[in-house]
Design an enzyme around this catalytic site. Sequence first.
Site, mmCIF file in Angstrom:
data_model
loop_
_atom_site.group_PDB
_atom_site.id
_atom_site.type_symbol
_atom_site.label_atom_id
_atom_site.label_comp_id
_atom_site.label_asym_id
_atom_site.label_seq_id
_atom_site.Cartn_x
_atom_site.Cartn_y
_atom_site.Cartn_z
ATOM 1 N N ASP A 8 0.860 -1.188 0.000
ATOM 2 C CA ASP A 8 0.000 0.000 0.000
ATOM 3 C C ASP A 8 0.898 1.241 0.000
ATOM 4 O OD1 ASP A 8 -1.666 2.099 0.637
ATOM 5 O OD2 ASP A 8 -2.584 1.122 2.375
ATOM 6 N N GLY A 30 -9.803 4.238 -6.132
ATOM 7 C CA GLY A 30 -8.480 3.615 -6.268
ATOM 8 C C GLY A 30 -7.426 4.213 -5.352
ATOM 9 N N ASP A 32 -5.996 7.051 -5.527
ATOM 10 C CA ASP A 32 -6.325 8.455 -5.256
ATOM 11 C C ASP A 32 -7.164 8.550 -3.971
ATOM 12 O OD1 ASP A 32 -6.622 11.157 -5.634
ATOM 13 O OD2 ASP A 32 -7.988 11.011 -7.346
ATOM 14 N N SER A 121 -2.673 4.486 -14.275
ATOM 15 C CA SER A 121 -3.634 4.196 -15.363
ATOM 16 C C SER A 121 -4.098 2.740 -15.460
ATOM 17 C CB SER A 121 -3.089 4.608 -16.751
ATOM 18 O OG SER A 121 -3.290 5.977 -16.986
HETATM 19 N N1 AR6 Z 1 -1.356 1.512 -3.005
HETATM 20 C C1 AR6 Z 1 -0.760 1.192 -4.186
HETATM 21 N N2 AR6 Z 1 -1.463 0.953 -5.304
HETATM 22 C C2 AR6 Z 1 -2.820 1.044 -5.240
HETATM 23 C C3 AR6 Z 1 -3.507 1.382 -4.048
HETATM 24 C C4 AR6 Z 1 -2.716 1.623 -2.893
HETATM 25 N N3 AR6 Z 1 -3.264 1.947 -1.728
HETATM 26 N N4 AR6 Z 1 -4.839 1.374 -4.318
HETATM 27 C C5 AR6 Z 1 -4.986 1.056 -5.610
HETATM 28 N N5 AR6 Z 1 -3.768 0.847 -6.176
HETATM 29 P P1 AR6 Z 1 -6.325 3.457 -10.013
HETATM 30 P P2 AR6 Z 1 -5.993 4.863 -12.579
HETATM 31 C C6 AR6 Z 1 -3.398 0.475 -7.549
HETATM 32 O O1 AR6 Z 1 -7.669 2.971 -10.425
HETATM 33 O O2 AR6 Z 1 -6.207 3.595 -13.329
HETATM 34 C C7 AR6 Z 1 -9.323 7.419 -9.516
HETATM 35 O O3 AR6 Z 1 -10.717 7.483 -9.291
HETATM 36 C C8 AR6 Z 1 -4.414 -0.228 -8.394
HETATM 37 O O4 AR6 Z 1 -4.472 -1.618 -8.048
HETATM 38 O O5 AR6 Z 1 -6.182 3.976 -8.629
HETATM 39 O O6 AR6 Z 1 -4.859 5.740 -12.980
HETATM 40 C C9 AR6 Z 1 -8.745 8.746 -9.938
HETATM 41 O O7 AR6 Z 1 -9.404 9.825 -9.302
HETATM 42 C C10 AR6 Z 1 -3.807 -0.014 -9.762
HETATM 43 O O8 AR6 Z 1 -2.753 -0.948 -9.974
HETATM 44 O O9 AR6 Z 1 -5.811 4.643 -10.994
HETATM 45 C C11 AR6 Z 1 -8.977 8.740 -11.410
HETATM 46 O O10 AR6 Z 1 -10.279 9.153 -11.733
HETATM 47 C C12 AR6 Z 1 -3.166 1.376 -9.672
HETATM 48 O O11 AR6 Z 1 -3.134 1.677 -8.267
HETATM 49 C C13 AR6 Z 1 -8.815 7.298 -11.793
HETATM 50 O O12 AR6 Z 1 -9.091 6.549 -10.600
HETATM 51 C C14 AR6 Z 1 -3.926 2.469 -10.391
HETATM 52 O O13 AR6 Z 1 -5.303 2.266 -10.263
HETATM 53 C C15 AR6 Z 1 -7.394 6.993 -12.206
HETATM 54 O O14 AR6 Z 1 -7.343 5.673 -12.672
#
Ligand code: AR6
Length: 205
Positions: A8, A30, A32, A121
């Site tokens: 994390d 996610g 964010d 992404s």
């Molecule tokens: N630590 C590390 N990685 C993580 C964590 C964490 N705590 N939580 C999720 N991931 P995403 P995107 C991973 O969807 O595709 C948001 O709503 C996850 O498993 O967070 O760039 C934003 O506001 C994946 O591998 O980001 C945007 O609207 C990676 O982080 C949108 O999502 C990215 O997944 C961005 O989408």
Amino acid sequence: MIKIIQGDITTLAVDAIVNAANQVMLGGGGVDGAIHRVAGRELYEACLKVPEVRPGVRCPTGEARITPGFKLPAKYVIHTVGPVYRDGQHGEPEKLAACYRNSLALAAENGCKSIAFPCISTGIYGYPIEEAAKIAVREVGEFLAAKNASDAEWEGACPHAPNGRARTPAAPQDRGAVAPRPPEMEVVFCCFSERDAKVYRQLML
Ligand code: AR6
């Protein structure tokens, strides 16, 4: 130096963690959502203060912005906006590469010696992990190689200066001292799943 970990990103005590944000930069799902939850309300307020470049856009796709980390163990959060994946033929690779380049440049400008990236992404935005990881590894590798080369050049130019960085001539007592090389930046690929970490490890073999 590059490290791959599974975990994390909100728990990492690095100088900067990168947030896979959206253009509005006021939180989301996610990684964010996780970052905003741990950093607390102050992060939201700091993001609100980032000027909009056009209505509803604080950070255009491919660019990066920096805020403090507030309650996070990381000192800074670098917010970048990855591309929404369609088919890879709509500028997605270039935009994703720009996210890594701009985040690294912003980290360096702010004196960061360690930075952790999530797999930008590859969650809600749908970028296939294998393709995204290749871009991430390439961009980080190129950045570190360029930085090492310029640090070495600087060091060569000022061989007697502390850290090779001072522009003043060496004091007599320092002449002949070996200047230590400035510490290399540590870049962590923080993968949420073991599957993603495996993809990175394969690429780094
Ligand atoms: N630590 C590390 N990685 C993580 C964590 C964490 N705590 N939580 C999720 N991931 P995403 P995107 C991973 O969807 O595709 C948001 O709503 C996850 O498993 O967070 O760039 C934003 O506001 C994946 O591998 O980001 C945007 O609207 C990676 O982080 C949108 O999502 C990215 O997944 C961005 O989408």
